[in-house]
Write a protein that holds these residues in place. Structure first.
Motif, PDB file in Angstrom:
ATOM      1  N   ARG A   1     -40.592  31.418 -28.353  1.00 29.55           N
ATOM      2  CA  ARG A   1     -39.474  30.931 -28.952  1.00 29.55           C
ATOM      3  C   ARG A   1     -39.703  30.131 -30.344  1.00 29.55           C
ATOM      4  N   ARG A   2     -40.769  29.582 -30.413  1.00 33.38           N
ATOM      5  CA  ARG A   2     -41.319  28.762 -31.551  1.00 33.38           C
ATOM      6  C   ARG A   2     -41.674  29.535 -32.610  1.00 33.38           C
ATOM      7  N   GLU A   3     -42.417  31.063 -32.347  1.00 34.69           N
ATOM      8  CA  GLU A   3     -42.740  31.851 -33.273  1.00 34.69           C
ATOM      9  C   GLU A   3     -41.440  32.512 -33.662  1.00 34.69           C
TER      10      GLU A   3
ATOM     11  N   HIS B   1     -39.698  29.679 -36.158  1.00 32.53           N
ATOM     12  CA  HIS B   1     -40.321  29.540 -37.337  1.00 32.53           C
ATOM     13  C   HIS B   1     -40.101  30.833 -38.249  1.00 32.53           C
TER      14      HIS B   1
ATOM     15  N   ARG C   1     -32.373  27.839 -29.167  1.00 27.33           N
ATOM     16  CA  ARG C   1     -33.112  26.733 -30.017  1.00 27.33           C
ATOM     17  C   ARG C   1     -31.961  25.980 -30.698  1.00 27.33           C
TER      18      ARG C   1
ATOM     19  N   ARG D   1     -31.971  21.805 -29.440  1.00 30.34           N
ATOM     20  CA  ARG D   1     -32.473  20.748 -30.289  1.00 30.34           C
ATOM     21  C   ARG D   1     -31.574  19.271 -30.478  1.00 30.34           C
TER      22      ARG D   1
END
Length: 745
Positions: free
Chosen positions: A395-397, A400, A91, A95
């Protein structure tokens, strides 16, 4: 042919080799920094993907356990799914790269970073980002690069580029910054309650440090880079775009005034469907293009409202925070819980306290091998009114959850003060922007509800930016539509004293120091406002733990005593655990952790362990149990695993003919330790204990007792027949011999 490029960077050699390995990839770079070695490759598909309106970039970060000389701990002894660290590094790489590709580029692009060797003194994230940028820059893939990336710490008030592992332990700030020649593209930071102005200085110190890396990559690209390919760039026909805008814009303006997210989104979906239906007759097979222009029109209108009218989609002012409500203790059987609601974003966080045995083991090439504090974040589909299968964390979980975890790490108590393993789980119940910062707030409430003595409460807020030409507006507490169509997603968490974590992604072409400073100051005011609401629900950590949380007592014993606590094959420790309903964990340095929900059981387990490690002392009186009787006396266990001999001449004040006349196996008697010989054997006396009791009652006791019927020196083993002597020193229970096996952490 291999092309090798080398510079000295932050006191270490930085070497990039192109053309040595992975020559069939679109672009590749083998990066060496100190003893860290990574391979980065970038490859694009030959044809664009059809039927999509986004850029399909995939970044994979491949860890290898051989990079630190380890064999994987899985059943198959090979790497499996990516670790959390690998996902976070992927990530981190994705980005800053994603905004640097042309709009309308639809070819699949895959960037793969493979970790070959890890040097703890050389940040691997730095090498991976640099390698990915270089691989793209020397390839024929259209990429507006290169970009630079550095890690910055602070030691003794001075900023340090790419600090080593030991230096990072002393640093009060750790910032990872990626930048182009003109702008900061990405910031990831954790800090120990550092003031906002110090964070700004660190970011722009890193920005300047990135420029040398950009120049270095430009030199490599000029020397060995391939010409950029003639890739197709998707564009919507001008007539179709004009028709979509004409049909959609008036209705979009009418809908955007609704403050309710679902009402607004449902109305916009309905408008989009009607616009498609009206235009598909003249432009068949253009549903994707119509949807793309519709979203572009919506983006333009949202931005116009903010810039020209100073009005946000839900009617708030630029620096206004949505309504905040907080509750604690809403789940009766958990150790701690906090419900945080901000507008239409709602997160429930649950805190669980565990014993040392619950520590998380990490099978990853990083320096960290275990974690005593974990934060897990769940984002179910119902939180945004959707339907999709429930899978494992994506990946988002993971990203975050890691951000919320970092935000609270610096305020947690040390092991010595609070020897618990802490797990936080944030359940997103409703989402309309900034659920990660809501997780930070919910986590603070849950920790305080659980009685964890945190150094200070932490809150968080997400900031946004709308920038058009020379005009820009910084937005506080952004919601989903402002995040999606804005130029910045700037998440800031911290205490009343300063910042603890930052995550910033920037889509604008440039972001100056004044804008970042304004965003941080605006975030500080919002953070304090939110913190005030949180403290109204619970002003300080609870003084007592939940009755359902384990109580942990730490004992410190000599490491040589560990085997006695464990016992042969774990027999002793397992008996204590079974009898007291506790969990016991032992460290190699002699720390013993006793955990149990029941206080009586925990206290009993502590007493049992203390008895095991306690040494028998000459002159002390003990209540013991007879374990064996022999013609020459009785063996008495005075402490667990420790027994001594009461010779027949010391069993009573009067003459004794047979041991069984006084004691039998299982009897409990009072004895006094009179001697521990040079072989460690314990000599006890019941006679002396009885005489002491008489003296205590005020009776007169003659100095010399009457002579016993047997000589203390008769026969082998002090009065016994051959073969029935007492055990030799070091062979009795609890001393000498082969060390028992047991479980150890």
């Amino acid at each position: 042919m291999t092309d090798r490029f080398e510079i000295e960077y932050a006191g270490r050699p930085l070497v990039i080799e192109v053309g040595k390995v992975a020559r069939q990839a679109g672009g590749s770079a083998l990066v060496r920094y100190g003893d860290s070695v990574i391979l980065a490759t970038a490859t694009a598909s030959r044809e664009p993907r059809q039927g999509i309106d986004f850029f399909p970039l995939l970044v994979d970060w491949e860890e290898r356990q051989y990079s630190v000389g380890r064999i994987p701990g899985s059943f198959f002894r090979r790497e499996g799914r990516p670790s959390e660290r690998a996902i976070l590094c992927a990530r981190l790489t994705d980005r800053p790269l994603r905004p640097r590709f042309p709009k309308g580029f639809r070819n699949d692009v895959q960037v793969v970073v493979t970790v070959f060797s890890v040097d703890p003194g050389s940040p691997i994230e730095f090498a991976g980002l640099l390698g990915a940028s270089t691989a793209l820059s020397v390839s024929d893939i259209p990429f507006d690069g290169p970009i630079g990336a550095v890690v910055v710490g602070r030691l003794g008030g001075e900023f340090v580029i790419n600090p080593g592992l030991e230096q990072m332990h002393e640093s009060d700030i750790r910032v990872i910054v990626a930048a182009s020649r003109d702008a900061v593209l990405m910031v990831e930071a954790e800090a120990d309650q550092v003031p906002e102005e110090d964070v700004t200085e660190a970011i722009f110190f890193a920005f300047e440090a990135c420029q040398d890396l950009i120049i270095f990559q430009e030199r490599i690209a000029r020397a060995v880079g391939r010409p950029k390919g003639d890739y197709p760039i998707h564009s919507v026909p001008a007539e179709l775009a004009k028709a979509v805008r004409k049909a959609a814009l008036p209705r979009i303006r009418a809908v955007l005034g609704s403050p309710d997210k679902l009402t607004r989104e449902n109305a916009l979906d309905e408008v989009e469907s009607e616009v498609k239906e009206a235009l598909l007759a003249d432009w068949p097979d253009s549903a994707t293009d119509i949807g793309e222009v519709f979203k572009l029109t919506l983006r333009e209108e949202v931005r116009r409202m903010v810039i020209e009218e100073g009005r946000r989609p839900d009617g708030r002012k630029p620096d206004e925070v949505r309504q905040v409500t907080c509750e604690v203790g809403i789940l009766p059987r958990t150790h701690g819980s906090g419900l945080f609601t901000r507008g239409q974003t709602q997160v429930l966080t649950i805190a669980t306290l565990g014993s040392v045995g619950d520590v998380q083991k990490i099978d990853s090439p990083g320096a960290e091998t275990e974690k005593r504090y974990m934060h897990h974040y769940n984002f179910p589909a119902y939180s945004v009114g959707e339907v999709r299968p429930m899978r494992g964390p994506g990946r988002r979980e993971i990203g975050h959850g890691a951000l919320a975890e970092r935000a609270l790490l610096t305020v947690l108590p040390e092991d010595e003060e609070f020897p618990y393993i802490i797990r936080l789980v944030s359940e997103v119940l409703e989402s309309n922007g900034s659920t990660s910062m809501a997780s930070v707030c919910g986590s603070t409430l849950a920790l305080m509800d659980a009685g964890v003595p945190i150094a200070a409460p932490v809150s968080g807020v997400a900031m946004g930016l709308i920038k058009e030409g020379q005009k820009s507006v910084v937005l506080t507490d952004i919601q989903g539509v402002e995040d999606f169509y804005g130029d910045m997603d700037f998440k800031v968490a911290g205490t009343a004293s300063g910042v603890t974590a930052i995550q910033m992604d920037i889509k604008a072409t440039g972001l100056d120091r004044a804008t970042i400073g304004k965003a941080l100051e605006q975030a500080r005011k919002a953070r304090l406002h939110i913190l005030e609401k949180m403290l109204q629900a619970l002003p300080a950590p609870r003084k007592e733990l939940s009755p359902y949380a384990p109580r942990i007592i730490i004992l410190k014993v000599h490491p040589d005593k560990i085997r006695e606590i464990i016992g042969p094959g774990g027999k002793v420790i397992n008996r204590i655990i079974a009898e007291t309903d506790t969990k016991i964990d032992i460290e190699d340095d002699g720390r013993v952790y006793v955990a149990g929900v029941n206080k009586e059981g925990t206290d009993r387990a502590v007493r049992m362990i203390e008895d095991i490690v306690r040494e028998v002392e000459v002159g002390k009186t003990y209540q013991g149990r007879v374990t064996r009787v022999t013609p020459f006396g009785a063996f008495v266990e005075v402490l667990p695993g420790k027994e001594g001999l009461v010779h027949i001449s010391k069993l009573a004040e009067e003459r004794v003919e047979r041991t069984e006349d006084i004691v039998n196996v299982g009897d409990e008697i009072t004895v006094k330790c009179t001697e521990i010989d040079n072989l460690g054997r314990i000599n006890l006396s019941r006679r002396d204990a009885l005489r002491d009791e008489r003296r205590a009652r005020g009776e007169t006791v003659p100095d010399e007792p009457p002579e016993s019927g047997r000589s203390a020196r008769s026969g082998p083993g002090r009065g016994g027949r051959a073969g029935e002597g007492r055990p030799r020193g070091g062979q009795g229970p609890g001393r000498g011999g082969r060390p028992p096996r047991g479980r150890r952490r």
